[in-house]
Motif scaffolding. Sequence first.
Motif, short mmCIF file in Angstrom:
data_model
loop_
_atom_site.label_atom_id
_atom_site.label_comp_id
_atom_site.label_asym_id
_atom_site.label_seq_id
_atom_site.Cartn_x
_atom_site.Cartn_y
_atom_site.Cartn_z
N ALA A 243 0.82 -1.21 0.00
CA ALA A 243 0.00 0.00 0.00
C ALA A 243 0.86 1.26 0.00
CB ALA A 243 -0.92 0.01 1.22
N ALA A 244 2.15 1.10 0.26
CA ALA A 244 3.05 2.25 0.32
C ALA A 244 3.57 2.59 -1.07
CB ALA A 244 4.22 1.95 1.26
N SER A 245 4.24 3.72 -1.16
CA SER A 245 4.84 4.14 -2.43
C SER A 245 6.19 4.77 -2.15
CB SER A 245 3.93 5.13 -3.16
OG SER A 245 3.68 6.26 -2.35
N GLY A 246 6.97 4.98 -3.20
CA GLY A 246 8.26 5.64 -3.07
C GLY A 246 9.25 4.84 -2.22
N GLN A 247 10.08 5.56 -1.47
CA GLN A 247 11.11 4.92 -0.67
C GLN A 247 10.52 4.06 0.44
OE1 GLN A 247 14.42 5.06 -1.45
NE2 GLN A 247 14.63 3.44 0.10
N ALA A 248 9.36 4.47 0.97
CA ALA A 248 8.71 3.67 2.01
C ALA A 248 8.34 2.30 1.47
CB ALA A 248 7.47 4.39 2.53
N ARG A 249 7.92 2.24 0.22
CA ARG A 249 7.58 0.96 -0.39
C ARG A 249 8.83 0.09 -0.54
NH1 ARG A 249 3.27 -0.53 -3.57
NH2 ARG A 249 3.59 -2.34 -4.92
N GLN A 250 9.90 0.68 -1.05
CA GLN A 250 11.16 -0.06 -1.21
C GLN A 250 11.63 -0.62 0.12
OE1 GLN A 250 13.37 -1.18 -3.45
NE2 GLN A 250 14.83 -1.73 -1.85
N ASP A 251 11.63 0.19 1.15
CA ASP A 251 12.15 -0.25 2.45
C ASP A 251 11.29 -1.35 3.05
OD1 ASP A 251 14.11 1.64 2.14
OD2 ASP A 251 13.18 3.10 3.50
N ALA A 252 9.96 -1.21 2.94
CA ALA A 252 9.07 -2.20 3.54
C ALA A 252 9.16 -3.54 2.83
CB ALA A 252 7.64 -1.68 3.53
N LEU A 253 9.22 -3.52 1.50
CA LEU A 253 9.34 -4.77 0.74
C LEU A 253 10.68 -5.44 1.03
CD1 LEU A 253 7.86 -3.56 -2.68
CD2 LEU A 253 6.76 -5.13 -1.08
N ALA A 254 11.75 -4.65 1.08
CA ALA A 254 13.08 -5.21 1.34
C ALA A 254 13.15 -5.86 2.72
CB ALA A 254 14.14 -4.12 1.20
N SER A 255 12.48 -5.28 3.69
CA SER A 255 12.52 -5.86 5.05
C SER A 255 11.80 -7.20 5.09
CB SER A 255 11.90 -4.89 6.04
OG SER A 255 10.48 -4.80 5.89
N ILE A 256 10.80 -7.38 4.25
CA ILE A 256 10.10 -8.67 4.20
C ILE A 256 11.03 -9.75 3.66
CG2 ILE A 256 8.22 -9.94 3.08
CD1 ILE A 256 6.61 -7.29 3.27
N PHE A 257 11.79 -9.44 2.62
CA PHE A 257 12.75 -10.41 2.11
C PHE A 257 13.79 -10.77 3.17
CE2 PHE A 257 11.66 -9.00 -2.39
CZ PHE A 257 11.06 -10.20 -2.71
N ALA A 258 14.13 -9.81 4.01
CA ALA A 258 15.12 -10.07 5.05
C ALA A 258 14.57 -10.98 6.14
CB ALA A 258 15.58 -8.75 5.67
N ASP A 259 13.28 -10.83 6.44
CA ASP A 259 12.70 -11.56 7.58
C ASP A 259 12.04 -12.88 7.21
OD1 ASP A 259 13.52 -9.53 9.22
OD2 ASP A 259 11.58 -8.52 9.30
N GLU A 260 11.66 -13.05 5.97
CA GLU A 260 10.93 -14.27 5.58
C GLU A 260 11.70 -15.55 5.90
OE1 GLU A 260 9.59 -17.68 3.27
OE2 GLU A 260 11.52 -16.62 3.07
N PRO A 261 13.00 -15.64 5.66
CA PRO A 261 13.72 -16.88 6.01
C PRO A 261 13.66 -17.21 7.49
CG PRO A 261 15.02 -15.56 4.49
CD PRO A 261 13.89 -14.69 4.92
N ARG A 262 13.65 -16.21 8.34
CA ARG A 262 13.59 -16.46 9.78
C ARG A 262 12.18 -16.84 10.23
NH1 ARG A 262 11.99 -12.97 13.58
NH2 ARG A 262 12.13 -11.21 12.13
N LEU A 263 11.16 -16.24 9.59
CA LEU A 263 9.79 -16.47 10.03
C LEU A 263 9.13 -17.67 9.37
CD1 LEU A 263 8.60 -12.74 9.93
CD2 LEU A 263 9.31 -14.06 11.95
N VAL A 264 9.47 -17.92 8.10
CA VAL A 264 8.80 -18.96 7.32
C VAL A 264 9.79 -19.92 6.69
CG1 VAL A 264 7.27 -19.41 5.36
CG2 VAL A 264 6.82 -17.44 6.86
N ASP A 265 10.75 -19.38 5.96
CA ASP A 265 11.78 -20.18 5.28
C ASP A 265 11.15 -21.18 4.31
OD1 ASP A 265 14.47 -20.53 4.82
OD2 ASP A 265 14.63 -22.22 6.17
N GLN A 266 10.42 -20.63 3.35
CA GLN A 266 9.74 -21.47 2.37
C GLN A 266 10.62 -21.82 1.16
OE1 GLN A 266 5.68 -21.30 -0.44
NE2 GLN A 266 6.15 -19.62 0.94
#
Length: 517
Positions: A455-478
């Motif tokens: 739902a975000a745009s601009g730099q906020a969108r980039q930062d939020a999406l990048a943080s998900i890639f960082a955390d997914e292996p720890r939370l799910v690791d699919q």
Amino acid sequence: MTSARRSVLRRPRAGAALLLAACCLAAAGCAAPAAAAPSDSVRIVLPDEPPTLEPCDASLTQTGVVVRSNITEPLAERDPTTGDLEPLLATSWSQTAPDTWTFRIRDGVRFSDGTPFDARAAAFSIERTVNTSIGCNVDGYVFGDREVRAEAPDPGTLVVTTGEPDPILPLRLSFVEMVPTSTDTEAKVRQPIGTGPYRVQRWDAGTRLVLERNPEYWGTPPAYAQADYQWRSDASVRAAMVVNDEADIATGLGPEDGAEDLGVSYPNNETTALRIQATEPPLDDIRIRQAVGLTVDRDGIISALFEGDGDPAAQLVPEGVIGHNDALAPVGFDVDRARALVDAARADGVDTSVPIQLIARTGQFPRIDQVVQAIAYQLEQAGLTVRIRMMDTAEQTEYQQRPFPPDTGPYLLMIMHGNQAGDAAFSMDQYLRSEGFQSSYGTPELDERIAAAEAASGQARQDALASIFADEPRLVDQYAYIAHMRGILARSPSVDYTPDSATGDEMRLAEMKPRTP
């Protein structure tokens, strides 16, 4: 792109040579020697026969490489070099309310059957893709569970509303191929009708597919009157067909396949990974999923099997896609640590002896057989039991998309994901959300984070999406990520064509022309 993007050129060509007998014997399904091509036909050999030409499945690589922007077209196209979204069947668009986008439709466009393309056809195409029960791949890949409604208040105006504000709706709609209102809404079609520069002339299942110029095309006619597609599963055979002047373009090659100086390496947007069916024991234990990632020798695979043509992957999207996290490093190759994780899970009562299927598609990428064998060997060294299953496209797709086949037990699926749109939302919706079309697992918390980031745009969108890639292996690791790939194709000296990062998903015939002496 505009209607002035292409020009008319023709080329003289001698009749094509017969396919070498040795090549025919090596190629699966090769029933007859290659036929002579018309002098103004471009001949393309693919790894696989398209499973369908259904436009709403054009996000499937094997379908999109033939259909997208050749037979059918979207409202807008993303330039793969600049990332800009350019007008095509829509000339402009604007966000007229938080949940509403309005598009102006190009005048004077007709489908290949002669019927006019207008806003009503655009609205129909969107509704057919998103709001019918025919199971469009584009729906799962691009829209997920989003509410989307399209209306045509007049022939030149399309209004699209969404349940929630969507800052990248025009980009999403660039994946919806336009079809006439006569198109079946209860079943997928075999031979689509579109507005593109080509139409289907004939499709001899298992043998060849021929496209011909669309006489109703609204833009500049393409250089070649025909495109003749064939398919050969053996990459060296595909390369030899170009070297021996039996084809003009061959895709899906590796450095070792014999294209010689006709081989062209180009950056594509494909990432290879193992998707872990995380709901099935013992893969439902995160320690086992972590062990899978540790047994993938990324550097060794890229060096020895890809001959250095790729980069180790730590996430689902490559550099250049919004949301890519530059700070992530690939999981290390550590079989001892993997074995310790498996032993710890076994000590806690996890049955680690259950056979795990390792599923891959024949011809999925060069040396796929050796890659899965190398991974299976290391998994066995870590204490897991693995059974390799190589499948054709149709069978593998059943394991790739929801609903997955029931009662299959645990499996690892080799995937290749290309984020053609340039925004990680398209990857996350399909591959990371709990109910994503190609996702095996997730959590409500991660789903909420994905929704907020998108739902975000601009730099906020980039930062939020990048943080998900960082955390997914720890939370799910699919996923056990393997490599960001490069593509190689063979190109005849007589053809002028420059592949780009979109070539693996859509090969635009109108960008091909005879090479002038």
